[in-house]
Design a protein around this motif. Structure first.
Motif, PDB file in Angstrom:
ATOM      1  N   HIS A 218      -2.369  -9.866   4.964  1.00  0.00           N
ATOM      2  CA  HIS A 218      -3.438 -10.218   3.748  1.00  0.00           C
ATOM      3  C   HIS A 218      -3.423  -8.680   2.828  1.00  0.00           C
ATOM      4  CE1 HIS A 218      -5.757 -13.526   5.791  1.00  0.00           C
ATOM      5  NE2 HIS A 218      -4.845 -14.091   4.780  1.00  0.00           N
ATOM      6  N   THR A 219      -3.416  -7.689   3.391  1.00  0.00           N
ATOM      7  CA  THR A 219      -3.573  -6.366   2.816  1.00  0.00           C
ATOM      8  C   THR A 219      -2.778  -5.443   3.030  1.00  0.00           C
ATOM      9  OG1 THR A 219      -5.176  -5.355   4.356  1.00  0.00           O
ATOM     10  CG2 THR A 219      -6.055  -6.912   3.001  1.00  0.00           C
ATOM     11  N   TYR A 220      -2.376  -4.203   2.120  1.00  0.00           N
ATOM     12  CA  TYR A 220      -1.785  -3.107   2.477  1.00  0.00           C
ATOM     13  C   TYR A 220      -2.002  -2.490   3.614  1.00  0.00           C
ATOM     14  CZ  TYR A 220       0.512   1.354   1.385  1.00  0.00           C
ATOM     15  OH  TYR A 220       1.148   2.553   1.594  1.00  0.00           O
ATOM     16  N   GLU A 221      -3.411  -2.299   4.035  1.00  0.00           N
ATOM     17  CA  GLU A 221      -3.796  -1.658   5.239  1.00  0.00           C
ATOM     18  C   GLU A 221      -3.339  -2.410   6.264  1.00  0.00           C
ATOM     19  OE1 GLU A 221      -8.253  -1.249   7.708  1.00  0.00           O
ATOM     20  OE2 GLU A 221      -8.363  -2.090   5.525  1.00  0.00           O
ATOM     21  N   TYR A 222      -3.303  -3.766   6.458  1.00  0.00           N
ATOM     22  CA  TYR A 222      -2.847  -4.523   7.617  1.00  0.00           C
ATOM     23  C   TYR A 222      -1.317  -4.144   7.907  1.00  0.00           C
ATOM     24  CZ  TYR A 222      -7.508  -6.742   6.949  1.00  0.00           C
ATOM     25  OH  TYR A 222      -8.814  -7.247   6.845  1.00  0.00           O
ATOM     26  N   THR A 223      -0.655  -4.050   6.688  1.00  0.00           N
ATOM     27  CA  THR A 223       0.703  -3.934   6.913  1.00  0.00           C
ATOM     28  C   THR A 223       0.859  -2.353   7.396  1.00  0.00           C
ATOM     29  OG1 THR A 223       1.077  -5.264   4.856  1.00  0.00           O
ATOM     30  CG2 THR A 223       2.904  -3.682   5.266  1.00  0.00           C
ATOM     31  N   ILE A 224       0.183  -1.539   6.971  1.00  0.00           N
ATOM     32  CA  ILE A 224       0.463  -0.194   7.385  1.00  0.00           C
ATOM     33  C   ILE A 224       0.049   0.015   8.817  1.00  0.00           C
ATOM     34  CG2 ILE A 224      -0.578   2.082   7.564  1.00  0.00           C
ATOM     35  CD1 ILE A 224       1.516   1.662   5.107  1.00  0.00           C
ATOM     36  N   ASN A 225      -0.922  -0.904   9.407  1.00  0.00           N
ATOM     37  CA  ASN A 225      -1.328  -0.649  10.711  1.00  0.00           C
ATOM     38  C   ASN A 225      -0.244  -1.352  11.703  1.00  0.00           C
ATOM     39  OD1 ASN A 225      -3.713   0.186  10.259  1.00  0.00           O
ATOM     40  ND2 ASN A 225      -4.912  -1.927  10.494  1.00  0.00           N
ATOM     41  N   PHE A 226       0.463  -2.524  11.121  1.00  0.00           N
ATOM     42  CA  PHE A 226       1.620  -2.872  11.777  1.00  0.00           C
ATOM     43  C   PHE A 226       2.707  -1.951  11.839  1.00  0.00           C
ATOM     44  CE2 PHE A 226       5.641  -5.616  11.351  1.00  0.00           C
ATOM     45  CZ  PHE A 226       5.752  -6.144  12.392  1.00  0.00           C
ATOM     46  N   LEU A 227       2.959  -1.403  10.688  1.00  0.00           N
ATOM     47  CA  LEU A 227       3.989  -0.443  10.756  1.00  0.00           C
ATOM     48  C   LEU A 227       3.882   0.890  11.727  1.00  0.00           C
ATOM     49  CD1 LEU A 227       5.130  -0.407   6.862  1.00  0.00           C
ATOM     50  CD2 LEU A 227       6.092  -1.631   8.838  1.00  0.00           C
ATOM     51  N   ARG A 228       2.627   1.078  11.523  1.00  0.00           N
ATOM     52  CA  ARG A 228       2.449   2.312  12.529  1.00  0.00           C
ATOM     53  C   ARG A 228       2.518   1.775  14.349  1.00  0.00           C
ATOM     54  NH1 ARG A 228      -2.702   5.040   9.348  1.00  0.00           N
ATOM     55  NH2 ARG A 228      -1.279   6.347   7.901  1.00  0.00           N
ATOM     56  N   SER A 229       2.233   0.434  14.333  1.00  0.00           N
ATOM     57  CA  SER A 229       2.156   0.026  15.741  1.00  0.00           C
ATOM     58  C   SER A 229       3.816  -0.085  16.090  1.00  0.00           C
ATOM     59  CB  SER A 229       1.610  -1.479  15.898  1.00  0.00           C
ATOM     60  OG  SER A 229       0.159  -1.010  15.627  1.00  0.00           O
ATOM     61  N   VAL A 315     -12.974   3.370 -14.430  1.00  0.00           N
ATOM     62  CA  VAL A 315     -11.503   3.291 -14.270  1.00  0.00           C
ATOM     63  C   VAL A 315     -11.080   3.572 -12.497  1.00  0.00           C
ATOM     64  CG1 VAL A 315      -9.571   4.651 -15.016  1.00  0.00           C
ATOM     65  CG2 VAL A 315     -11.450   4.428 -16.443  1.00  0.00           C
ATOM     66  N   VAL A 316     -10.073   3.058 -12.329  1.00  0.00           N
ATOM     67  CA  VAL A 316      -9.470   3.146 -10.942  1.00  0.00           C
ATOM     68  C   VAL A 316      -8.114   3.900 -11.127  1.00  0.00           C
ATOM     69  CG1 VAL A 316      -8.673   1.852  -8.802  1.00  0.00           C
ATOM     70  CG2 VAL A 316     -10.520   1.084 -10.016  1.00  0.00           C
ATOM     71  N   PHE A 317      -8.054   4.906 -10.127  1.00  0.00           N
ATOM     72  CA  PHE A 317      -6.564   5.509 -10.041  1.00  0.00           C
ATOM     73  C   PHE A 317      -5.952   5.096  -9.043  1.00  0.00           C
ATOM     74  CE2 PHE A 317      -8.910   9.148 -12.347  1.00  0.00           C
ATOM     75  CZ  PHE A 317      -7.901   9.293 -13.403  1.00  0.00           C
ATOM     76  N   GLN A 318      -4.507   4.878  -8.897  1.00  0.00           N
ATOM     77  CA  GLN A 318      -3.623   4.905  -8.226  1.00  0.00           C
ATOM     78  C   GLN A 318      -2.649   5.580  -8.177  1.00  0.00           C
ATOM     79  OE1 GLN A 318      -4.447   3.277  -5.132  1.00  0.00           O
ATOM     80  NE2 GLN A 318      -2.507   3.548  -4.262  1.00  0.00           N
ATOM     81  N   LYS A 319      -2.678   6.781  -7.939  1.00  0.00           N
ATOM     82  CA  LYS A 319      -1.673   7.799  -8.380  1.00  0.00           C
ATOM     83  C   LYS A 319      -0.654   8.002  -7.032  1.00  0.00           C
ATOM     84  CE  LYS A 319      -0.778  11.785 -11.219  1.00  0.00           C
ATOM     85  NZ  LYS A 319       0.329  12.305 -10.572  1.00  0.00           N
ATOM     86  N   SER A 320       0.317   7.202  -6.827  1.00  0.00           N
ATOM     87  CA  SER A 320       1.173   7.370  -5.603  1.00  0.00           C
ATOM     88  C   SER A 320       2.418   8.029  -6.018  1.00  0.00           C
ATOM     89  CB  SER A 320       1.457   5.929  -5.161  1.00  0.00           C
ATOM     90  OG  SER A 320       0.183   4.914  -4.718  1.00  0.00           O
ATOM     91  N   ILE A 321       3.128   8.639  -4.925  1.00  0.00           N
ATOM     92  CA  ILE A 321       4.212   9.402  -5.135  1.00  0.00           C
ATOM     93  C   ILE A 321       5.251   8.229  -4.853  1.00  0.00           C
ATOM     94  CG2 ILE A 321       5.634  11.216  -4.045  1.00  0.00           C
ATOM     95  CD1 ILE A 321       3.097  12.714  -3.418  1.00  0.00           C
ATOM     96  N   GLU A 323       5.323   3.981  -3.260  1.00  0.00           N
ATOM     97  CA  GLU A 323       4.536   2.833  -3.033  1.00  0.00           C
ATOM     98  C   GLU A 323       5.252   1.772  -2.786  1.00  0.00           C
ATOM     99  OE1 GLU A 323       1.510   1.824  -1.744  1.00  0.00           O
ATOM    100  OE2 GLU A 323       0.506   2.926  -2.982  1.00  0.00           O
ATOM    101  N   GLY A 324       4.518   0.894  -1.554  1.00  0.00           N
ATOM    102  CA  GLY A 324       5.338  -0.568  -1.592  1.00  0.00           C
ATOM    103  C   GLY A 324       4.659  -1.266  -2.674  1.00  0.00           C
ATOM    104  N   PHE A 325       3.945  -2.344  -2.433  1.00  0.00           N
ATOM    105  CA  PHE A 325       3.421  -3.238  -3.451  1.00  0.00           C
ATOM    106  C   PHE A 325       2.001  -2.632  -4.172  1.00  0.00           C
ATOM    107  CE2 PHE A 325       0.141  -6.537  -4.721  1.00  0.00           C
ATOM    108  CZ  PHE A 325       0.935  -6.766  -5.859  1.00  0.00           C
ATOM    109  N   GLY A 326       1.224  -2.076  -3.266  1.00  0.00           N
ATOM    110  CA  GLY A 326      -0.095  -1.170  -3.748  1.00  0.00           C
ATOM    111  C   GLY A 326      -1.124  -2.455  -4.125  1.00  0.00           C
ATOM    112  N   LEU A 327      -1.538  -2.677  -2.997  1.00  0.00           N
ATOM    113  CA  LEU A 327      -2.718  -3.941  -2.857  1.00  0.00           C
ATOM    114  C   LEU A 327      -3.803  -3.343  -3.442  1.00  0.00           C
ATOM    115  CD1 LEU A 327      -3.029  -7.031  -2.188  1.00  0.00           C
ATOM    116  CD2 LEU A 327      -4.066  -6.227  -0.177  1.00  0.00           C
ATOM    117  N   VAL A 328      -4.169  -2.084  -3.443  1.00  0.00           N
ATOM    118  CA  VAL A 328      -5.491  -1.692  -4.022  1.00  0.00           C
ATOM    119  C   VAL A 328      -5.455  -1.593  -5.661  1.00  0.00           C
ATOM    120  CG1 VAL A 328      -6.737   0.348  -4.480  1.00  0.00           C
ATOM    121  CG2 VAL A 328      -5.808   0.039  -2.243  1.00  0.00           C
TER     122      VAL A 328
END
Length: 413
Positions: A218-229, A315-321, A323-328
């Motif tokens: 569902h989210t980028y956070e869950y993807t990162i959790n999976f990859l870290r696992s 304003v929202v910043f997403q200043k990534s170096i 990034e995958g999809f960037g769900l934020v």
């Protein structure tokens, strides 16, 4: 691809790829449950999954597909053939019958007392019973048998598996149908690695999921959790998404020279990620003298808090170096907020520069665009409107479901 025609083009493409191929949808339950057998009567199964996939099937006009799942009850053997024929001929459904005692151990045992609380980061409510795990393994095998009985060797096979009840199934399929195209989508959170690591059968679940060609969360956070696992349990490493916190702070300081403003850095790092803690401490140190900067390390599942910050932001910043999809980005855009993002990864697939947000390559560029937006409410509102429209037409669930099948085809072929 234009908004108005993207959906129609994608549906046309899906019709073509499914013309000589078989799509098998697999979920724990069928869209309908058996209410009575004399006369035959069904009732609709609850849940948003059913509605979303049924809409996808209808809009894509699929010609060759099956939906495999449990029909909500067991049946006497003498009734199975009649019910099976009705479900197949009228609905394209294939029921999977599981003995009641086994289903109890599988569903109310391992699925609802082990996986559900653990994956929602509630380990104190989680139980670990070997017999429940064995029932989970057995039911996944029963679903595998149903898939094998209903495959057509003269067609390419696409198998789309849903949710935590069937996490072993992709690996099982890969062992016996190596050429099948397998997708899996998890409809609940994937927990942080330190929580997932408490599961005695963590390795088996991860290896089961890795049988899929494509895994969705569902989210980028869950993807990162999976990859870290994966890294922690199986030793499989990744590089996905790095955020330039210092660059955002530099942009903020340039903006603050002209406009009174506040900066809120919202995020979290896993307890087993030393680099994350190091970055957090670094940002706290460089911003410690500025009372208008707030650095927040939020606990997992802080969706309400993140939602509140995004809705309150100008304003929202997403200043990534990197990034995958960037769900934020899409989350902020859905809230009608213009996003200033780096011109990298999936961010540039979401932000149409100058239309629904701005793409930048430096802190100075980010500051310049932020000053423009703060000075011009009409510009903020217009970009916010187009930002939400972009998400509406490109990234909501129905579009996602259609793209998911198309992506499986394109990635593998």
């Amino acid at each position: 691809m234009s908004y108005g025609r993207a959906s129609n083009k994608n549906i046309k493409f899906l019709k073509e790829i499914c013309k000589f191929k078989l799509l098998i949808i697999v979920s724990n339950r069928l869209p309908i449950s058996i209410k009575s057998i004399d006369p035959i009567e069904f009732q609709k199964s609850p849940g948003g999954l059913v509605s979303a996939i049924e809409t996808f099937i209808k809009k894509a006009s699929l010609s060759s597909w099956l939906w495999i799942g449990w029909p909500g009850t067991s049946l006497p053997k003498r009734e199975m053939q009649r019910i099976n024929a009705h479900l197949f001929q009228e609905h394209n459904y294939v029921p999977v019958y599981v003995p009641e005692k086994l289903m109890e151990k599988f569903y109310n045992g391992f699925c609802n007392r082990t996986l559900w609380p653990l994956f929602h980061s509630m380990p104190a409510l989680t139980t670990y019973e070997k017999t429940a795990w064995e029932s989970y393994l057995e039911v996944n095998k029963i679903f595998l048998e149903a898939i094998l009985e209903n495959t057509q060797t003269d067609k390419e096979i696409y198998i789309w598996i849903h949710d935590y009840h069937l996490m072993l199934l992709p690996g099982m399929i890969r062992n016996v149908l190596p050429e099948a195209k397998v997708g899996f989508f998890l409809h609940i959170p994937f927990p942080p690695p330190e929580v997932f690591a408490q599961l005695p059968w963590r390795r088996e679940l991860l290896e089961g999921l890795l049988g899929a060609d494509l895994i969705g969360f569902h989210t980028y956070e869950y993807t990162i959790n999976f990859l870290r696992s994966l890294s922690r349990v199986l030793g499989i490493d990744h590089t996905l998404g790095e955020f330039e916190h210092v660059g955002v702070y530099q942009a903020y300081k340039l903006v603050k020279n002209k406009y009174p403003c506040q900066l809120v850095l919202v995020g979290s790092y896993a307890s087993d990620d030393p680099e994350g803690e190091e970055v957090y401490r670094e940002v706290l140190n460089i911003t410690s003298d500025d009372k208008d900067v707030f650095v927040l390390n939020l606990p997992p599942n802080s969706h309400i808090e993140v939602n509140a910050f995004q809705r309150s932001a100008y304003v929202v910043f997403q200043k990534s170096i990197r990034e995958g999809f960037g769900l934020v980005v899409s989350e902020a855009m859905w809230k009608g907020k213009p996003v200033i993002g780096s011109n990298v990864g999936g961010i540039k697939r979401q932000i149409l520069d100058g239309i629904n947000g701005f793409l930048v390559d430096s802190s100075e560029g980010a500051a310049h665009r932020a000053r423009q937006l703060l000075a011009n409410k009409e510009l903020r509102d217009r970009m916010g409107f187009y930002a939400k429209e972009t998400v509406k037409h490109r990234f909501l669930i129905i579009r996602h479901l259609k793209d998911y099948i198309a992506l499986m085809h394109r990635m593998i072929n």
